[in-house]
Scaffold this motif. Structure first.
Motif, PDB file in Angstrom:
ATOM      1  N   ALA A 181      10.004  -1.687   7.436  1.00 34.72           N
ATOM      2  CA  ALA A 181       9.935  -0.231   8.607  1.00 34.72           C
ATOM      3  C   ALA A 181      10.863   0.573   8.041  1.00 34.72           C
ATOM      4  N   PRO A 182      12.283   0.315   7.984  1.00 34.84           N
ATOM      5  CA  PRO A 182      13.034   1.442   7.878  1.00 34.84           C
ATOM      6  C   PRO A 182      13.032   2.106   6.497  1.00 34.84           C
ATOM      7  N   PHE A 183      12.772   1.059   5.316  1.00 37.47           N
ATOM      8  CA  PHE A 183      12.622   1.772   4.091  1.00 37.47           C
ATOM      9  C   PHE A 183      11.216   2.587   4.188  1.00 37.47           C
ATOM     10  N   ALA A 184      10.248   2.145   4.837  1.00 33.58           N
ATOM     11  CA  ALA A 184       8.946   3.034   4.964  1.00 33.58           C
ATOM     12  C   ALA A 184       9.371   4.254   5.413  1.00 33.58           C
ATOM     13  N   ALA A 185      10.176   4.258   6.556  1.00 34.79           N
ATOM     14  CA  ALA A 185      10.415   5.596   7.033  1.00 34.79           C
ATOM     15  C   ALA A 185      11.104   6.378   6.313  1.00 34.79           C
ATOM     16  N   ARG A 186      11.932   5.994   5.528  1.00 38.75           N
ATOM     17  CA  ARG A 186      12.874   7.026   4.613  1.00 38.75           C
ATOM     18  C   ARG A 186      11.620   7.466   3.461  1.00 38.75           C
ATOM     19  N   ARG A 187      10.675   6.685   3.171  1.00 41.53           N
ATOM     20  CA  ARG A 187      10.040   7.172   1.980  1.00 41.53           C
ATOM     21  C   ARG A 187       8.988   8.342   2.704  1.00 41.53           C
ATOM     22  N   ARG A 188       8.631   8.057   4.067  1.00 37.28           N
ATOM     23  CA  ARG A 188       7.921   9.200   4.469  1.00 37.28           C
ATOM     24  C   ARG A 188       8.645  10.500   4.894  1.00 37.28           C
ATOM     25  N   GLU A 189      10.041  10.437   5.062  1.00 35.51           N
ATOM     26  CA  GLU A 189      10.587  11.697   5.377  1.00 35.51           C
ATOM     27  C   GLU A 189      10.915  12.245   3.728  1.00 35.51           C
ATOM     28  N   VAL A 190      10.838  11.718   2.918  1.00 28.30           N
ATOM     29  CA  VAL A 190      10.896  12.347   1.438  1.00 28.30           C
ATOM     30  C   VAL A 190       9.577  13.125   1.280  1.00 28.30           C
ATOM     31  N   LEU A 237       6.929   8.958  -6.053  1.00 26.70           N
ATOM     32  CA  LEU A 237       7.705   8.429  -5.096  1.00 26.70           C
ATOM     33  C   LEU A 237       8.177   6.968  -5.215  1.00 26.70           C
ATOM     34  N   ARG A 238       7.432   6.216  -6.131  1.00 25.52           N
ATOM     35  CA  ARG A 238       7.600   4.725  -6.405  1.00 25.52           C
ATOM     36  C   ARG A 238       8.326   4.535  -7.549  1.00 25.52           C
ATOM     37  N   LEU A 239       8.435   5.484  -8.485  1.00 23.97           N
ATOM     38  CA  LEU A 239       9.061   5.493  -9.408  1.00 23.97           C
ATOM     39  C   LEU A 239      10.597   4.912  -9.620  1.00 23.97           C
ATOM     40  N   VAL A 240      11.293   5.093  -8.573  1.00 24.78           N
ATOM     41  CA  VAL A 240      12.476   4.317  -8.446  1.00 24.78           C
ATOM     42  C   VAL A 240      12.525   3.424  -7.211  1.00 24.78           C
ATOM     43  N   LYS A 241      12.876   2.177  -7.295  1.00 30.48           N
ATOM     44  CA  LYS A 241      12.546   1.202  -6.113  1.00 30.48           C
ATOM     45  C   LYS A 241      13.968   1.163  -5.359  1.00 30.48           C
ATOM     46  N   ASP A 242      13.779   0.875  -3.921  1.00 25.24           N
ATOM     47  CA  ASP A 242      14.882   0.904  -3.173  1.00 25.24           C
ATOM     48  C   ASP A 242      14.942  -0.538  -3.007  1.00 25.24           C
ATOM     49  N   ASP A 243      16.240  -0.885  -2.245  1.00 26.27           N
ATOM     50  CA  ASP A 243      16.375  -2.232  -2.170  1.00 26.27           C
ATOM     51  C   ASP A 243      15.476  -3.266  -1.467  1.00 26.27           C
ATOM     52  N   PHE A 244      14.650  -2.881  -0.680  1.00 24.18           N
ATOM     53  CA  PHE A 244      13.698  -3.952  -0.234  1.00 24.18           C
ATOM     54  C   PHE A 244      12.688  -4.020  -1.223  1.00 24.18           C
ATOM     55  N   GLU A 245      12.433  -3.059  -2.332  1.00 25.26           N
ATOM     56  CA  GLU A 245      11.216  -3.233  -3.163  1.00 25.26           C
ATOM     57  C   GLU A 245      11.956  -3.969  -4.140  1.00 25.26           C
ATOM     58  N   VAL A 246      12.832  -3.924  -4.724  1.00 28.96           N
ATOM     59  CA  VAL A 246      13.609  -5.024  -5.711  1.00 28.96           C
ATOM     60  C   VAL A 246      13.612  -6.311  -5.192  1.00 28.96           C
TER      61      VAL A 246
END
Length: 499
Positions: free
Chosen positions: A49-58, A224-233
């Motif tokens: 959820a926190p990672f998804a929230a940051r993606r929505r902000e971008v 938006l998905r080109l660079v993965k965040d820590d959750f995705e990795v």
């Protein structure tokens, strides 16, 4: 599978239907009685959820003062009255953190919330609420009814796990219309191919405002998905680990495959069964290609025999519950030992892969990884007398003769989709520089069909691909699939250890 419900008498009954569900007043009263409370629902915020929230902000910052509509998508009919297992649209999963089969027909809407220069959005998730046990949906709806497919989570439970404002889907038209009519709203964009019903609903609403380019939203969601965040990795690491275990099952299944008329499907079933047990399933249709079938790039029929002396090319990946998928290929000698001719082709492909690994690092353009592999492929094909020109001439743009034996690219991004970020602009993909946090494949191959008269006779019918998943680090790449052997001697030893 059970047939879906139909009326049991009365004026609403379909005269052609053989299916029967009681709908009498007595039955309705009876089925609504005697139920205890539903089991307690999860109330903790999901780790995504926190990672998804940051993606929505971008995303919000890219489209200020516009309504953004991202549907999960509907159930898709497989045949007659049966549906495929649901998988949400990847953009929806990325922005909500919902994976597996959650939630058919749901729609994420980013409503403009700021004023003046404020570009904030309020994110609202619209979905079907739980139906009461006194409702007809509960017992008579084979697509959505709790008695048929299990209970849906409550709006409150989904709000708790996603951190989103969750509302009844029935409110969607009015609330989107109100957002569009609000002062300062500039228009609406949606993912147009995700849900035809939502597209049909939204189209007349935004006719009242300036329609914006939906393809720009789709491109932005992809980039938006080109660079993965820590959750995705972390999810991709889990998918790779599960896939490695699947390849072990493939090796263990080879003796059964050799004795079966559809040995390729024995192999496919071994990997796919592991994928379903360890994750959500496979991330794409498994390629199980023995002998000459390996020279068909997307061989997914998998109905051939697996014979001694052949190579078996397996291209497969586990999709974990978060919907992130691995994408791995190994080419295995069915007998556990490469012949001299097979080893020659295999080593050429391995050298091409190693050349790609050697150049991959931040600052290098994505296309340069492919070019490094192609230099090796062209050199080997030239040495084998298969090119009508020298390797340098073949590598020139006006040449490309070597592509006859490797027509695909060496790399593609990986993530929620096996070919992730596919709608990204060229300058953000092929022409872009590698950045720390990108995840992509390195997968050169050489495919020499059995009827190819330009190849030496001993090499015909040999198809080899070696595919690894890599994470760009600060100074190079990490091979996420390193646990699966790549060198020919190591492959032989690994296979022997599993047998």
């Amino acid at each position: 599978m059970l047939a879906g419900p139909a009326a049991d008498g009365g004026e609403d009954e379909d005269a052609k239907s053989h299916r029967s569900t009681p709908r009498s007043a007595a039955f309705r009263r009876f089925i609504a009685q005697g139920w205890g409370p539903r089991p307690a629902e999860a109330a903790d915020l999901d780790e995504a959820a926190p990672f998804a929230a940051r993606r929505r902000e971008v995303l919000s910052s890219l489209f200020p003062h516009e309504v953004l509509v991202v549907p999960a998508g509907p159930l898709v009919r497989r045949s007659n009255d049966t549906d495929y297992r649901f998988r949400p649209h990847s953009a929806f999963a990325h922005l909500t953190g919902l994976g597996t089969d959650r939630e058919a027909d749901a729609v994420l809407v980013l409503h403009p919330a700021g004023e003046g220069g404020d570009a904030r959005h309020d994110a609202v998730l619209y979905l079907r609420p739980q139906a009461g046990r006194d409702s007809e949906e509960f017992f008579a709806d084979a697509r959505y009814g709790e008695l048929w497919v299990g209970p849906r989570p409550s709006l409150a439970a989904l709000a708790a796990t996603t951190g989103l404002d969750c509302r009844d889907i029935a409110a969607l038209p009015d609330e989107v219309g109100a957002s569009l009519a609000a002062e300062g709203t500039r228009g609406l964009r949606l993912v147009p191919d995700a849900d035809p019903a939502v597209t049909a609903l939204v189209t007349p609403l935004r006719a009242q405002a300036a329609a914006r380019a939906d393809d720009e939203l789709v491109t932005a969601l992809s980039e938006l998905r080109l660079v993965k965040d820590d959750f995705e990795v972390a999810q991709l690491r889990a998918a790779v680990a599960a896939s490695a275990r699947g390849f072990e099952e493939v090796v263990r299944a080879l003796p059964r495959a050799v004795g079966h008329p559809r040995g390729e499907r024995v192999v496919e079933a071994a990997f796919d069964g592991n994928a379903r047990v360890e994750g959500n399933g496979v991330g794409y249709e498994t390629i199980s290609a023995a002998g000459d079938h390996a020279c068909t790039l997307h061989w997914i029929r998998n109905d051939g025999a697996v014979r001694p002396g052949q190579l078996l090319l397996v291209d497969a990946g586990v999709e974990v519950d978060s919907l992130y998928t691995a994408d791995v290929t190994r080419t295995l000698p069915v007998d556990g030992r490469f012949t001299d001719a097979q080893r020659r082709v295999y080593q050429a492909v391995l050298d091409a892969a190693d050349a790609a690994f050697a150049v991959a690092r931040p600052g290098v353009r994505f296309r340069e990884v492919h070019e490094a592999a192609m230099r090796v492929v062209a050199d080997r094909l030239s040495a084998w007398g298969m090119l009508p020109v020298d390797a340098a001439t073949s590598l020139a743009p006006e040449g490309q003769y070597h592509r006859r034996w490797m027509p695909h690219g060496t790399s593609h991004h990986l993530g929620l989709d096996v070919h992730d970020c596919a709608q990204a602009r060229r300058e953000m993909y092929l022409d872009a520089e590698l950045r720390e946090g990108m995840v992509f494949t390195i997968e050169p191959g050489i495919y020499i069909k059995s009827e190819d008269e330009l190849a030496p006779a001993e090499l015909r019918g040999i198809g080899v691909r070696i595919e690894d998943d890599v994470l760009v680090t600060a100074d190079g790449v990490e091979n996420l699939t390193a646990a699966l052997p790549r060198e020919a001697d190591a492959v032989e030893a690994w296979m022997a250890s599993l047998r």
